[in-house]
Design an enzyme around this catalytic site. Sequence first.
Site, short mmCIF file in Angstrom:
data_model
loop_
_atom_site.label_atom_id
_atom_site.label_comp_id
_atom_site.label_asym_id
_atom_site.label_seq_id
_atom_site.Cartn_x
_atom_site.Cartn_y
_atom_site.Cartn_z
N LYS A 1 1.39 2.49 -7.52
CA LYS A 1 0.11 1.87 -7.12
C LYS A 1 0.02 0.52 -7.85
CE LYS A 1 -3.60 4.28 -8.00
NZ LYS A 1 -3.95 3.56 -6.71
N GLY B 1 -6.48 5.82 -3.46
CA GLY B 1 -5.27 5.58 -2.63
C GLY B 1 -3.92 5.19 -3.37
N GLU C 1 -7.06 2.12 -13.07
CA GLU C 1 -6.74 3.15 -12.05
C GLU C 1 -6.28 4.42 -12.94
OE1 GLU C 1 -6.29 1.08 -7.80
OE2 GLU C 1 -4.45 1.35 -8.83
N GLY D 1 -1.07 -2.21 -5.61
CA GLY D 1 -1.09 -3.27 -4.93
C GLY D 1 -2.14 -4.13 -4.71
C1 5RP Z 1 -5.06 -0.71 -5.94
C2 5RP Z 1 -4.17 0.44 -5.48
C3 5RP Z 1 -4.52 0.92 -4.06
O1 5RP Z 1 -4.80 2.47 -4.30
C4 5RP Z 1 -3.03 0.91 -3.18
O2 5RP Z 1 -3.03 -0.38 -3.30
C5 5RP Z 1 -3.44 1.23 -1.77
O3 5RP Z 1 -4.20 0.39 -1.04
P1 5RP Z 1 -4.84 0.78 0.34
O4 5RP Z 1 -5.60 1.86 0.29
O5 5RP Z 1 -5.55 -0.66 0.80
O6 5RP Z 1 -3.64 0.96 1.12
O7 5RP Z 1 -3.22 1.03 -6.13
O8 5RP Z 1 -4.71 -1.37 -7.05
#
Ligand code: 5RP
Length: 218
Positions: free
Chosen positions: A94, A82, A103, A96
């Site tokens: 990315k 994501g 990643e 979050g």
């Molecule tokens: C985690 C990430 C996630 O891909 C990003 O935060 C998106 O999260 P979600 O699919 O819950 O919206 O980078 O480190």
Amino acid sequence: MDAGDGKRAVAQAALEYIEMGDVVGVGTGSTADLFIDSLAGIKGKIDGAVASSEASARRLREHGIAVLDLNRVGVLPVYVDGTDEATRHLHLIKGGGGALTREKIAAQASERFVCIAERRKLVATLGAFPLPIEVIPMARSLVGRSIAALGAQPELRAGFTTDNGNIILDAHNLDIQNPVEMERRLNQIPGVVTVGLFALRGADVLLLGGDAGVEALR
Ligand code: 5RP
């Protein structure tokens, strides 16, 4: 269609990029979780998965999917994850969920990075979402000052330690006109482990889920 429907739709659509015998790189977050659940439906087709976080590794194992060491796998044919923000140039913010370092490793090791997101994650310019930066704890203050010198406001993600034992500084209001240049610049600061900008190696395909169904940007 609500946000959850968009996520589910792209999680399912990403299965089209998986081929028989693949080892699949798997991201982290709520959209990646839905992808893991979809992947479980075709687990007989794949040879296993490489996870970008302990949380995703747990979920994969709960579904009976073998979690493999990237060092033993080598190149990943496909990585699915994501994002917090994405542009039409397939540049991303990315991290979050705090899993940005693993990643980024998985994305770099992949032949094809399929990014899956609800349509509202598409932006004209990156940076409304605070940019996550993983930092060696000793360098917190040094990196914070460097971020402030760029005109942004660093905020320590309170009570959070990454899977690698580091901290996250979220950079608010960073002016990201040139994501490639900004990623290079932030990478130069001693103590920075990983920057949540995925521009030097962005996505190859961006699947966006919304009212009109799933759109693929390449
Ligand atoms: C985690 C990430 C996630 O891909 C990003 O935060 C998106 O999260 P979600 O699919 O819950 O919206 O980078 O480190």
